[in-house]
Write a protein that holds these residues in place. Sequence first.
Motif, mmCIF file in Angstrom:
data_model
loop_
_atom_site.group_PDB
_atom_site.id
_atom_site.type_symbol
_atom_site.label_atom_id
_atom_site.label_comp_id
_atom_site.label_asym_id
_atom_site.label_seq_id
_atom_site.Cartn_x
_atom_site.Cartn_y
_atom_site.Cartn_z
ATOM 1 N N LEU A 263 0.827 -1.210 0.000
ATOM 2 C CA LEU A 263 0.000 0.000 0.000
ATOM 3 C C LEU A 263 0.862 1.261 0.000
ATOM 4 O O LEU A 263 0.570 2.230 -0.717
ATOM 5 N N LEU A 264 1.922 1.266 0.793
ATOM 6 C CA LEU A 264 2.815 2.425 0.827
ATOM 7 C C LEU A 264 3.421 2.688 -0.539
ATOM 8 O O LEU A 264 3.508 3.843 -0.991
ATOM 9 N N LEU A 265 3.824 1.633 -1.216
ATOM 10 C CA LEU A 265 4.436 1.785 -2.537
ATOM 11 C C LEU A 265 3.404 2.154 -3.593
ATOM 12 O O LEU A 265 3.627 3.080 -4.396
ATOM 13 N N ASP A 266 2.284 1.462 -3.607
ATOM 14 C CA ASP A 266 1.268 1.715 -4.629
ATOM 15 C C ASP A 266 0.733 3.137 -4.548
ATOM 16 O O ASP A 266 0.386 3.733 -5.580
ATOM 17 N N ARG A 267 0.645 3.679 -3.351
ATOM 18 C CA ARG A 267 0.051 5.005 -3.162
ATOM 19 C C ARG A 267 1.098 6.103 -2.998
ATOM 20 O O ARG A 267 0.748 7.253 -2.708
ATOM 21 N N ASP A 268 2.369 5.726 -3.170
ATOM 22 C CA ASP A 268 3.467 6.696 -3.034
ATOM 23 C C ASP A 268 3.352 7.446 -1.701
ATOM 24 O O ASP A 268 3.553 8.653 -1.628
ATOM 25 N N ALA A 269 3.003 6.686 -0.661
ATOM 26 C CA ALA A 269 2.835 7.263 0.674
ATOM 27 C C ALA A 269 4.176 7.277 1.405
ATOM 28 O O ALA A 269 5.196 6.790 0.906
ATOM 29 N N TYR A 270 4.166 7.823 2.610
ATOM 30 C CA TYR A 270 5.391 8.041 3.373
ATOM 31 C C TYR A 270 5.295 7.352 4.731
ATOM 32 O O TYR A 270 4.214 7.246 5.319
ATOM 33 N N LEU A 271 6.452 6.915 5.224
ATOM 34 C CA LEU A 271 6.552 6.306 6.545
ATOM 35 C C LEU A 271 7.570 7.089 7.357
ATOM 36 O O LEU A 271 8.673 7.378 6.872
ATOM 37 N N HIS A 313 12.894 0.008 3.941
ATOM 38 C CA HIS A 313 14.025 0.497 3.145
ATOM 39 C C HIS A 313 14.294 -0.421 1.956
ATOM 40 O O HIS A 313 14.464 0.041 0.821
ATOM 41 N N ARG A 314 14.311 -1.732 2.204
ATOM 42 C CA ARG A 314 14.582 -2.678 1.129
ATOM 43 C C ARG A 314 13.484 -2.651 0.069
ATOM 44 O O ARG A 314 13.748 -2.883 -1.112
ATOM 45 N N ALA A 315 12.276 -2.343 0.479
ATOM 46 C CA ALA A 315 11.159 -2.293 -0.474
ATOM 47 C C ALA A 315 11.132 -1.002 -1.281
ATOM 48 O O ALA A 315 10.434 -0.924 -2.296
ATOM 49 N N GLY A 316 11.862 0.026 -0.832
ATOM 50 C CA GLY A 316 11.870 1.302 -1.544
ATOM 51 C C GLY A 316 10.800 2.280 -1.104
ATOM 52 O O GLY A 316 10.426 3.195 -1.855
ATOM 53 N N VAL A 317 10.314 2.145 0.127
ATOM 54 C CA VAL A 317 9.297 3.049 0.667
ATOM 55 C C VAL A 317 9.903 4.434 0.912
ATOM 56 O O VAL A 317 11.087 4.562 1.242
ATOM 57 N N ASN A 318 9.097 5.467 0.743
ATOM 58 C CA ASN A 318 9.514 6.821 1.080
ATOM 59 C C ASN A 318 9.668 6.924 2.603
ATOM 60 O O ASN A 318 8.680 6.881 3.335
ATOM 61 N N LEU A 319 10.902 7.078 3.079
ATOM 62 C CA LEU A 319 11.184 7.124 4.509
ATOM 63 C C LEU A 319 11.607 8.526 4.916
ATOM 64 O O LEU A 319 12.443 9.150 4.257
ATOM 65 N N VAL A 320 11.037 9.002 6.018
ATOM 66 C CA VAL A 320 11.254 10.376 6.479
ATOM 67 C C VAL A 320 11.729 10.355 7.926
ATOM 68 O O VAL A 320 11.299 9.519 8.725
#
Length: 410
Positions: A263-271, A313-320
């Motif tokens: 879901l984080l990747l599909d929606r270009d969301a942030y964690l 991180h390994r999945a490529g999620v936007n991390l802040v």
Amino acid sequence: MNRVNRLLIVNAHPLEPVTEQLGDRSWIELADGLIAATGTGAPPAVPGDVRVLDAAGATVLPGLIDAHVHLTANTLDPRERESWTPGYAAVRSLRAAEEMLARGFTTVRDVGGADHGLAQALREGLVRGPRLIHGGKALSQTGGHGDLRPLSEDGRPCCGHQPGFARIADGVEEVRLAARDELRKGAAHLKLTVSGGVASPHDEVSAVQYTLEEITAAVTEAGNAGRYVTVHAYGAKAINRALEAGARCVEHGNLLDDTTLKLLLDRDAYLVPTLVTYEQLAERGREAGLAEGSYRKIAEVREAGFAALDRAHRAGVNLVYGSDLLGPMRVAQLQEFTLRARVQPAAAVLRSATSTAARLLGQEGRLGTLAPGAHADLLVLDGDPLADLSVLTRPERHLRHVIQAGAVVS
């Protein structure tokens, strides 16, 4: 804040987080609070009244961004908090902001408690401090993470007008009204607490709070105002419900699952992980007034946070970058860099506190970069954080200058 109209930095090694490159000796010209121009070789000629700052080979990088602070949460002890007047609490909060700037954080996002008055005081330079991007009060259901009433209290809080981290809103219409009210008061985002929390006294971390319809109501109102929703959430069920409803950002996320990552990747969301807060709560929570019942919950999420960060991180999620430190624990604000470096390369951690954070805030090209046209929020630093992140965590040894809006403030 004393501002200068123009400043020329010479003999600098510019560090652009997006490109992961430390440049050759360069110059950076600042004018009217913005980066006006950059270049290598001989710097441009400037009038005699323009200040020239010789970096003498130091690294110059964008100012840091902490995207999870609570400026008004100056104690965890409810007995202490009850004796504070709003005026005293505001002074404590502004002092905390000043200390954050001295650590190199030129922008912070407050996700529960700060209001337009604090933002105005900082914007007008009445007190030195970071740019404050605030969401007003967080929204919590009755009995949720933001409901801090003692069990002996039967009265229902009204209107959300008193100082505090959150306000209570139950049902779609109350959530819609509370959302509109916080947006009216200048909130740059809406924060919903959709799971239990470590510091909240009456819920479990695994608790799922707010229905899909309630979260959707807040997302709709935020979208109508051109803003977004971020959620406090630990368990996968709570996180996934919020993301499915359209939340743009997740705070903490320690107990995420494979569906969460998708879901984080599909929606270009942030964690926004907040590892340092669990370390500090475990070590110093008692002195800050943390209830004994919270220590079991710390153990539940502490190590899980590292695993979640590694997977994301390994999945490529936007991390802040976020710290979520309260009261006296804020002195460890920079230690989040050290903790994240256990599972991420230095460049990725640095981006989380600069360019990626800027995208979350809707400030890409304006914050977190040395590009012309960006805000002139810069750090002059001895050492290369790409090679050794610890140069960021020891400002007393490595941080030469903090520049905000083109003015040297420390």
